[in-house]
Design a protein around this motif. Structure first.
Motif, short mmCIF file in Angstrom:
data_model
loop_
_atom_site.label_atom_id
_atom_site.label_comp_id
_atom_site.label_asym_id
_atom_site.label_seq_id
_atom_site.Cartn_x
_atom_site.Cartn_y
_atom_site.Cartn_z
N MET A 96 0.28 5.15 5.40
CA MET A 96 -0.66 4.51 4.47
C MET A 96 -0.02 4.28 3.12
O MET A 96 -0.70 4.06 2.13
CB MET A 96 -1.90 5.39 4.32
CG MET A 96 -2.71 5.42 5.59
SD MET A 96 -4.18 6.42 5.31
CE MET A 96 -4.95 6.18 6.88
N GLU A 97 1.32 4.39 3.04
CA GLU A 97 1.95 4.12 1.75
C GLU A 97 1.68 2.67 1.36
O GLU A 97 1.39 2.36 0.23
CB GLU A 97 3.47 4.34 1.86
CG GLU A 97 3.84 5.80 1.83
CD GLU A 97 3.25 6.52 0.62
OE1 GLU A 97 2.42 7.43 0.82
OE2 GLU A 97 3.56 6.13 -0.50
N ARG A 98 1.71 1.80 2.35
CA ARG A 98 1.60 0.38 2.05
C ARG A 98 0.28 -0.17 2.57
O ARG A 98 -0.37 0.44 3.40
CB ARG A 98 2.77 -0.40 2.73
CG ARG A 98 4.14 0.02 2.24
CD ARG A 98 5.23 -0.73 3.00
NE ARG A 98 5.14 -2.18 2.82
CZ ARG A 98 5.59 -2.81 1.74
NH1 ARG A 98 6.11 -2.12 0.74
NH2 ARG A 98 5.50 -4.12 1.63
N ILE A 99 -0.09 -1.34 2.03
CA ILE A 99 -1.26 -2.05 2.55
C ILE A 99 -0.74 -3.07 3.56
O ILE A 99 0.17 -3.84 3.25
CB ILE A 99 -2.01 -2.76 1.39
CG1 ILE A 99 -2.54 -1.71 0.40
CG2 ILE A 99 -3.14 -3.62 1.93
CD1 ILE A 99 -3.47 -0.66 1.01
N ASP A 128 -7.57 9.95 -0.75
CA ASP A 128 -6.45 9.00 -0.65
C ASP A 128 -6.70 7.98 0.46
O ASP A 128 -6.51 6.77 0.30
CB ASP A 128 -5.14 9.75 -0.35
CG ASP A 128 -4.64 10.53 -1.58
OD1 ASP A 128 -3.78 11.41 -1.43
OD2 ASP A 128 -5.18 10.25 -2.69
N GLU A 129 -7.21 8.50 1.59
CA GLU A 129 -7.49 7.59 2.73
C GLU A 129 -8.61 6.62 2.36
O GLU A 129 -8.59 5.45 2.68
CB GLU A 129 -7.86 8.41 3.97
CG GLU A 129 -6.70 9.20 4.53
CD GLU A 129 -7.14 10.25 5.55
OE1 GLU A 129 -6.28 10.72 6.32
OE2 GLU A 129 -8.35 10.59 5.59
N TRP A 175 -9.44 5.29 -0.55
CA TRP A 175 -9.01 4.15 -1.37
C TRP A 175 -8.03 3.25 -0.61
O TRP A 175 -8.00 2.04 -0.85
CB TRP A 175 -8.42 4.64 -2.70
CG TRP A 175 -9.48 5.16 -3.61
CD1 TRP A 175 -9.68 6.46 -3.99
CD2 TRP A 175 -10.54 4.40 -4.23
NE1 TRP A 175 -10.78 6.57 -4.81
CE2 TRP A 175 -11.32 5.33 -4.98
CE3 TRP A 175 -10.89 3.06 -4.23
CZ2 TRP A 175 -12.44 4.92 -5.72
CZ3 TRP A 175 -12.01 2.65 -4.97
CH2 TRP A 175 -12.77 3.57 -5.72
N TRP A 176 -7.29 3.82 0.34
CA TRP A 176 -6.44 2.99 1.20
C TRP A 176 -7.33 2.08 2.04
O TRP A 176 -7.12 0.88 2.14
CB TRP A 176 -5.57 3.87 2.12
CG TRP A 176 -4.75 3.10 3.10
CD1 TRP A 176 -3.51 2.54 2.90
CD2 TRP A 176 -5.11 2.77 4.46
NE1 TRP A 176 -3.09 1.88 4.04
CE2 TRP A 176 -4.05 2.01 5.02
CE3 TRP A 176 -6.26 3.05 5.26
CZ2 TRP A 176 -4.07 1.54 6.34
CZ3 TRP A 176 -6.27 2.57 6.57
CH2 TRP A 176 -5.19 1.83 7.08
N CYS A 177 -8.40 2.65 2.62
CA CYS A 177 -9.35 1.87 3.44
C CYS A 177 -9.96 0.74 2.61
O CYS A 177 -10.08 -0.40 3.06
CB CYS A 177 -10.46 2.77 3.97
SG CYS A 177 -9.96 3.95 5.23
N GLN A 235 -7.41 -1.90 2.08
CA GLN A 235 -7.17 -2.64 3.34
C GLN A 235 -8.26 -3.68 3.57
O GLN A 235 -8.01 -4.82 3.92
CB GLN A 235 -7.17 -1.66 4.54
CG GLN A 235 -5.90 -0.90 4.72
CD GLN A 235 -4.75 -1.81 5.23
OE1 GLN A 235 -3.66 -1.79 4.71
NE2 GLN A 235 -5.04 -2.64 6.22
N ARG A 289 -3.52 5.09 -5.73
CA ARG A 289 -3.48 3.94 -4.82
C ARG A 289 -3.13 2.66 -5.57
O ARG A 289 -2.33 1.84 -5.07
CB ARG A 289 -4.82 3.80 -4.09
CG ARG A 289 -4.98 2.59 -3.20
CD ARG A 289 -3.88 2.39 -2.19
NE ARG A 289 -3.63 3.54 -1.33
CZ ARG A 289 -2.60 3.63 -0.51
NH1 ARG A 289 -1.68 2.66 -0.47
NH2 ARG A 289 -2.44 4.68 0.27
#
Ligand code: 3DD
Length: 474
Positions: A4-7, A114-115, A117-119, A122, A174
């Motif tokens: 999940m480092e990248r989008i 963290d997950e 804000w990744w979601c 995305q 993020r």
């Protein structure tokens, strides 16, 4: 979490378990039966395709009811991507059922911050480096990510602030990662963004704040204050789903207990009614004299929280405020008092402070149910880590009431796309509010009385409505 480092705008979805799709589909089919407002809109606009090809991002609890909203937007032609607006509120089977149809969903129950804000990032990232043209927001996190991202592209020092709250720390982290990957992303997003429709009280409050500071670069529709949302979802929805959350989490007997509801606004009113209906002795805390007077005239005691710490068995925060229940308050509560929140964010109860208290031991009873044992020897039971207890410990409001809220969301999305407006916060017209109510009457066997021409003339009200002025307080 290197994956999940990248989008990755081409990632099809990320859900707990795609194998749950069939289970989710069965729930969705039954929910459609209870969501006449959404099904009627599919009927009414299906042919016209008013949202054809429009890129819509949603940041709204990924539940069975939201799945029906997503498929309604799709049936009107939209190109949809989705994330939840809360780390505990996703129903994994609903997320799987939607993902398997080709809608990019990034949501699972029990995300880390963290997950989360990744979601969200995305779901905001359409193929070809594009962003959404419309957003369905619930609490304003998607809007905040876009605006804070834009701010940081203009001046990166905005990402170097000393944030205290854990969710803000995770957001800044993020945004820094995204900036390294693509430092023009948010300029492109805002360029294409035609508007946002906001679901909830807290998010609407943020929008008016942004508009006041001249910091809202696109139009927004306040869905929360449509009567068929706030007087239904906030009130009747919470009246049932609060009890559902508390019971599923603790199996506690509510009858005879003293329940303290902090806040007697739309949400607090529903909570107080639900708890009183179960036989609890309900005490209200309030800052607003009008709400306090309403509570008193409904027969509820109105006290400060300090006055009831020795007798409260169940505490519910529903204020939209912060630090409503402090660590100090919890230190002085009865042994095994149950503490939960049903306001949008998790700062109504001082959970972050409680987590780091030296003499406090945290024991997981089960997911989203934790016992905190204080040095003094007593303990309290905290539900959903201070986040929305109805969605964290149960499945949120039932379909029928969400059909009202989400019919407003669909009408707002169509309105935002059709009517280009100046930046600002707008409401849907009263006529649409009445149409949403109309769409739900048959389901409950309601026979509406008709105005005749003489009465219409006498009242100065058109036979077909609107029947009340825009400012009427239902
Ligand atoms: N909310 C409550 N139950 C929900 C459900 N089953 N699906 C989606 C969202 C749900 C939150 C709503 O009350 C929302 O209108 C809010 O946050 O105000």
């Amino acid at each position: 979490m290197s994956s999940m480092e990248r989008i990755d705008e081409n990632l099809a979805y990320k859900v707990k378990d795609i194998e749950l799709a069939e289970l989710g589909r069965r729930d969705i089919r039954l929910a459609e039966h209870e969501m006449p407002g959404l099904m009627e809109l599919r009927e009414k606009y299906g042919k016209e395709q008013p949202l054809k090809g429009v890129r819509i991002m949603g940041s709204l609890h990924m539940t069975t009811q939201t799945a029906v909203l997503i498929e309604t937007l799709k049936s009107l032609g939209a190109d949809v991507r989705w994330a939840s607006c809360n780390i505990f509120s996703t129903q994994d089977e609903a997320a799987a059922a939607i993902a398997v149809t080709g809608v990019p969903v990034f949501a699972w129950k029990g995300e880390t911050l963290d997950e989360y804000w990744w979601c969200t990032a995305q779901a905001l990232s359409f193929p070809g480096g594009k962003g959404p043209e419309l957003i369905v927001d619930d609490g304003g996190d998607a809007t905040m990510m876009v605006l804070k991202g834009l701010q940081a592209e203009k001046d990166p020092s905005h990402l170097d602030v000393d944030a205290e709250a854990w969710d803000e720390i995770a957001l800044l982290k993020r945004l820094k990662l995204i900036r390294e990957q693509d430092n023009n992303k948010w300029h492109r997003v805002v360029e294409d963004l035609q508007g946002v429709s906001e679901e909830t009280t807290t998010g609407v409050h943020r929008l008016y704040q942004l508009a006041k500071e001249d910091a809202l670069p696109f139009p927004a529709i306040n869905v929360n204050d449509s009567v068929t949302k706030s007087k239904f979802d906030n009130n009747y929805g919470n009246r049932e789903s609060l009890i559902d959350g508390i019971k599923r989490a603790t199996d506690v007997m509510i009858a005879g207990k003293t329940a303290v509801v902090c806040g007697f606004g739309g949400v607090g009113k529903g909570c107080a009614q639900g708890l009183a209906a179960m036989g609890a002795k309900v005490v209200i805390t309030e800052i607003d004299p009008i709400c306090a007077l309403q509570a008193a005239m409904e027969g509820f005691e109105v006290k400060t929280i300090e006055e009831v710490l020795d007798r409260g068995d169940i505490y519910v925060t529903a204020t939209g405020n912060r630090d409503v229940i402090t660590v100090e308050h919890m230190r002085n509560m009865k042994d095994k008092a149950i503490v939960c929140n049903i306001g949008h964010f998790d700062n109504e109860i001082q959970v972050e402070k409680l987590e780091v208290e030296k003499d406090v031991e945290k024991i997981e009873i089960k997911p989203q149910v934790h016992e905190f044992v204080f040095g003094e020897g007593h303990s309290i039971i905290l539900l959903a880590e201070g986040r929305l207890v109805n969605l964290g410990c149960a499945t949120g409001h039932s379909s029928f009431v969400m059909s009202n809220s989400f019919a407003n969301q669909v009408l707002a999305q169509i309105d935002l796309w059709k009517n280009k407006r100046e930046p600002g916060v707008y409401m849907l017209p009263k006529k649409l509010d009445e149409e949403v109510a109309l769409a739900h009457l048959n389901h409950l066997g309601v026979s509406l009385t008709k105005l005749n021409d003489a009465q219409s003339k006498y009242l100065g009200i058109p036979v077909e409505g609107p029947y009340k002025s825009h400012h009427y307080r239902y």
